[in-house]
Write a protein that holds these residues in place. Structure first.
Motif, mmCIF file in Angstrom:
data_model
loop_
_atom_site.group_PDB
_atom_site.id
_atom_site.type_symbol
_atom_site.label_atom_id
_atom_site.label_comp_id
_atom_site.label_asym_id
_atom_site.label_seq_id
_atom_site.Cartn_x
_atom_site.Cartn_y
_atom_site.Cartn_z
ATOM 1 N N GLY A 2 8.318 -0.320 -4.539
ATOM 2 C CA GLY A 2 7.971 1.054 -4.190
ATOM 3 C C GLY A 2 6.535 1.449 -4.452
ATOM 4 N N ARG A 3 5.790 0.638 -5.204
ATOM 5 C CA ARG A 3 4.380 0.934 -5.496
ATOM 6 C C ARG A 3 3.480 0.180 -4.524
ATOM 7 N NH1 ARG A 3 3.031 2.311 -11.138
ATOM 8 N NH2 ARG A 3 4.913 2.359 -12.430
ATOM 9 N N ARG A 4 2.437 0.839 -4.064
ATOM 10 C CA ARG A 4 1.393 0.139 -3.316
ATOM 11 C C ARG A 4 0.512 -0.607 -4.313
ATOM 12 N NH1 ARG A 4 -2.151 3.814 -0.106
ATOM 13 N NH2 ARG A 4 -1.957 5.117 -1.969
ATOM 14 N N VAL A 5 0.287 -1.871 -4.065
ATOM 15 C CA VAL A 5 -0.505 -2.689 -4.996
ATOM 16 C C VAL A 5 -1.424 -3.626 -4.227
ATOM 17 C CG1 VAL A 5 1.236 -2.651 -6.836
ATOM 18 C CG2 VAL A 5 1.285 -4.477 -5.115
ATOM 19 N N MET A 6 -2.422 -4.135 -4.945
ATOM 20 C CA MET A 6 -3.248 -5.239 -4.461
ATOM 21 C C MET A 6 -2.825 -6.477 -5.249
ATOM 22 S SD MET A 6 -5.735 -6.181 -2.412
ATOM 23 C CE MET A 6 -6.804 -4.772 -2.038
#
Length: 315
Positions: free
Chosen positions: A106-110
């Motif tokens: 659910g988190r946007r990450v790199m």
């Protein structure tokens, strides 16, 4: 067919006998369950006893196991909508270091990490996970992009070290590694680093200077390989086991020294025996680490990261 390591020969022999019994009974009416059960129980006990008392050199062998899950396996199991981003905008795209955007639970990450490859063709393509200057400059570019858009960074480290070739040195290998380490320390977003298998030298630290450093139970993390250390100290790689013991390269040693923050348990017999379980275990650890850093200011993240690394080695 599983690949057994040298110290697993007794387990391999038992498993071979079990497999032979099963093949013999195939297609027949003979019930061999009563014969297999005690052999399987003995094999399981032997596996448990062996992995409960691994030496640092044996852990190094497990960390290098060819069937151990790599970057792409963790990305496939944990990251949704992964979009790789390539190139350093200066020279080339390095296949040893891969990075891109995605969603982690659910988190946007790199996500950035080393990829070793699974067979001869892919290992050559990814240069056995040994990054070149353009790979570390790509990592810097992606970390800056994540900082700009306030995205947490997750790095997955698995390398024997940065590529030592002459051309890499000509293109500024040492400077690229130093700049990548500096960028890790300067990030204003959470940086979670995980040592998957091998964490070798500056090639690993360049992606692992995180707020929290996680390490798989049977991974190793060191300034030089045991063989390299033995070659310097004793002029022979035959002393690699002694070097591994002296360097304190295991997760258990490094947790005690404060170099890493959390040990991620692996399935019995190593991550290569149950890759899916290992991937999920690391995912849970990453999720917990990110939750710990929720709400921390950019300056707070930078200060905590710098304090953490400056404290290492102090008596």
């Amino acid at each position: 067919m599983a690949t057994f390591l040298d110290f697993e020969k007794p387990i391999a022999e038992l498993q071979s006998r079990i497999d032979e019994l099963r093949r013999t009974a195939e297609g027949g009416d003979v019930d061999i369950a009563a014969e297999i059960a005690p052999l399987q129980a003995k094999s399981d006990r032997l596996l448990q006893d062996t992995y409960a008392a691994l030496t640092p050199w044996q852990k190094t062998q497990v960390a290098r196991h060819p069937e151990r899950p790599h970057f792409r396996h963790y990305v496939a199991g944990l990251i949704d909508d992964f979009m790789p981003l390539g190139g350093d905008r200066a020279f080339a795209d390095d296949n040893a270091i891969i990075g891109g955007l995605g969603r982690f639970r659910g988190r946007r990450v790199m996500v950035i990490g080393h990829e070793k490859g699974d067979d001869t063709a892919t290992r050559l393509k990814h240069n056995f996970g040994m990054g070149k200057p353009e790979g570390y400059r790509k990592a810097i570019r992606l970390m800056r992009l994540a900082d700009k858009f306030r995205l947490p960074v997750v790095t997955l480290v698995d390398t024997s070290g940065a590529f030592p070739g002459v051309q890499a040195e000509e293109r500024g290998q040492a400077e690229a590694i130093a700049r990548s380490t500096e960028q890790c320390l300067n990030l204003g977003v959470p940086l979670i680093s995980a040592i998957l298998g091998e964490g070798g030298s500056g090639g690993a630290v360049a992606l692992a200077a995180g707020n929290q450093v996680l390490m798989m139970e049977h991974a190793v993390y060191s300034v030089i390989s045991p063989e390299g250390c033995a070659s310097i100290l004793w002029r022979t790689a035959d002393k690699a086991a002694d070097a591994a013991e002296a360097m304190k390269i295991t997760a258990q040693h490094l947790k005690g020294l404060g170099v890493i923050d959390h040990i991620v348990s692996e399935p019995l017999g190593g991550a290569h025996r149950a890759p899916g379980e290992a991937v999920m275990a690391l995912g849970d650890a990453i999720e917990a680490a990110l939750e710990d850093l929720d709400g921390v200011s950019p300056e707070g993240l930078r200060q905590a990261r710098r304090a953490k690394f400056l404290a290492m080695g102090r008596v």
